[in-house]
Motif scaffolding. Sequence first.
Motif, PDB file in Angstrom:
ATOM      1  N   ASN A   1       0.826  -1.208   0.000  1.00 37.44           N
ATOM      2  CA  ASN A   1       0.000   0.000   0.000  1.00 37.44           C
ATOM      3  C   ASN A   1       0.859   1.256   0.000  1.00 37.44           C
TER       4      ASN A   1
ATOM      5  N   GLY B   1       2.032   2.003  -3.371  1.00 34.57           N
ATOM      6  CA  GLY B   1       1.030   2.086  -4.427  1.00 34.57           C
ATOM      7  C   GLY B   1       0.855   0.811  -5.221  1.00 34.57           C
TER       8      GLY B   1
ATOM      9  N   ASP C   1      -1.273  -1.777  -5.521  1.00 35.13           N
ATOM     10  CA  ASP C   1      -2.606  -2.273  -5.159  1.00 35.13           C
ATOM     11  C   ASP C   1      -2.780  -3.750  -5.495  1.00 35.13           C
TER      12      ASP C   1
ATOM     13  N   THR D   1      -0.039   6.133   1.642  1.00 39.10           N
ATOM     14  CA  THR D   1       0.576   5.931   0.336  1.00 39.10           C
ATOM     15  C   THR D   1       1.736   6.885   0.151  1.00 39.10           C
TER      16      THR D   1
ATOM     17  N   ALA E   1       1.904   7.812  -5.157  1.00 41.95           N
ATOM     18  CA  ALA E   1       0.550   7.761  -5.723  1.00 41.95           C
ATOM     19  C   ALA E   1       0.643   7.616  -7.242  1.00 41.95           C
TER      20      ALA E   1
ATOM     21  N   SER F   1       7.812   1.988  -7.733  1.00 44.63           N
ATOM     22  CA  SER F   1       6.914   0.927  -7.276  1.00 44.63           C
ATOM     23  C   SER F   1       7.092  -0.353  -8.090  1.00 44.63           C
TER      24      SER F   1
ATOM     25  N   CYS G   1      -6.631   9.651  -3.396  1.00 48.69           N
ATOM     26  CA  CYS G   1      -5.522   8.797  -2.933  1.00 48.69           C
ATOM     27  C   CYS G   1      -5.359   8.778  -1.418  1.00 48.69           C
TER      28      CYS G   1
END
Length: 479
Positions: free
Chosen positions: A170, A173, A175, A215, A218, A302, A432
């Motif tokens: 998380n 980012g 998901d 987060t 984002a 990420s 976000c």
Amino acid sequence: MVLSRFWLVIFISSIAFVIFSLFSGNSYTIDNVLNGKKDDPILISEKYIDQIPIFIKDSINKSEEKTFIINRDTLNADTTYVYKNKVVKIFSGVQKSDGLLPTCKSTLLDLILPLMAYLAFFCGLMELLIISGVSEKLAKALSPVFVKVFPSIPKNHPSISYMTLNFAANFLGLDSAATPFGLKAMESLQEINPEKDKASDAQIMFMCLHASGLTLIATSIIGYRAAAGASNPADVMLPCIITSFIGTIAAFLIVGIKQKINFKSASLVTGLMVLIAAIIGLLMYVNHLDLIGKNYFTSNLSALILVSIIIFTLIFSFLKEKKFTEANTTVYEAFVVGANNGVKTGVTIFPYVLGMLVAISLFRNSGLFEIISNWIAFAFSNMGVSKEITDALPVALLRPFSSAGSRGFLIDSMNTFGADSMTGRLSSIFQCSAESTFYVIAVYFGSVNIKNTRYALGTMLLVDVICVITAIFVASWFF
């Protein structure tokens, strides 16, 4: 119990409002509520061709498609006249979301099946982490902090490593990875839950911390802003971090006070300081980058970390292949077993997600949500809140119900008011700074068949409100 009643209220009130609108003449048909699709034109009336204005009648007769559109502009919905079988159908406006039956279909095809694929892959990796011993080492390393936050969890319990991976995903980012790790954490916590149909303290704390949405990168928001032509797509990153961090702290304090957690613990304070230092350090690094550097960094960090986790898991499993042999399996077979468990989890949560999304579909298409959001915006405007802020409120109001719906409002607000406007930026922060509360509850508690969520829903909604208020102050401060 609270979630069940809330679901019934949404369902019954939406249906009642639809029926009332039909018989009061405020709507012409309710077919769109059942069968309509998102962005389809809404039928508002039907007339014989002799009953419509002459200039429209002449335009229809001259058109090869027997169609006439007026009020064509970028801000208002077109009114369309379609002549067929001696009747002119008049359409105006577009549907906000899929109807009940299309929602049932899209929930399975567009949501559950992709989710099951993610669950299969990441649960397969989790099985490798378990057998290779990585999860055990991670749990031991973090136990001093986690046993303070989750006092009911035994020291070195496997759920600690699962929750850590969920929070990390998380945080970055990721998901698609966060949900499988989180579901695995809920399953592990359920094993030590003395009342299987009632949420434990540890599960409530985990859910509220997860839903607060802390987060750091984002990625999706930056992508939407870049597509909308923002001069600096990453300029909302710091406000997003601040807002989500305050939401996380609020969730921790609210639940912690309820569960009588010792906030003065040295290990707890140390862990919090390390987290804050990490956030500040990364922000300082990102702040000195130019525009291209920021975009490159945020779009790749990420993904790079996710790939690194996958590579590390596979290499470590190969090095510890002896442990797989001792467990009478191989690395590949263990992955398949974990993936199979992920698919089973997806099947389990499907009814819970379906029931929630169908209720939200009725709520939006009935017009009740729009009326409530207009009332709230009107109340805020009378309190002296600027129109730039009230124009962004639909994103905040819909976010707890539907991520896709609030994302639609976000994109619309940026297209209408501009990505660099106060409304566009505030909408981005709203999107976000928190999770889709009702979806998260349906998925996570549904995966372990918990019926009594206790105070989890109320706390998560309260945190949503705190995030909204914080976002408004932060956005006003920055922009």
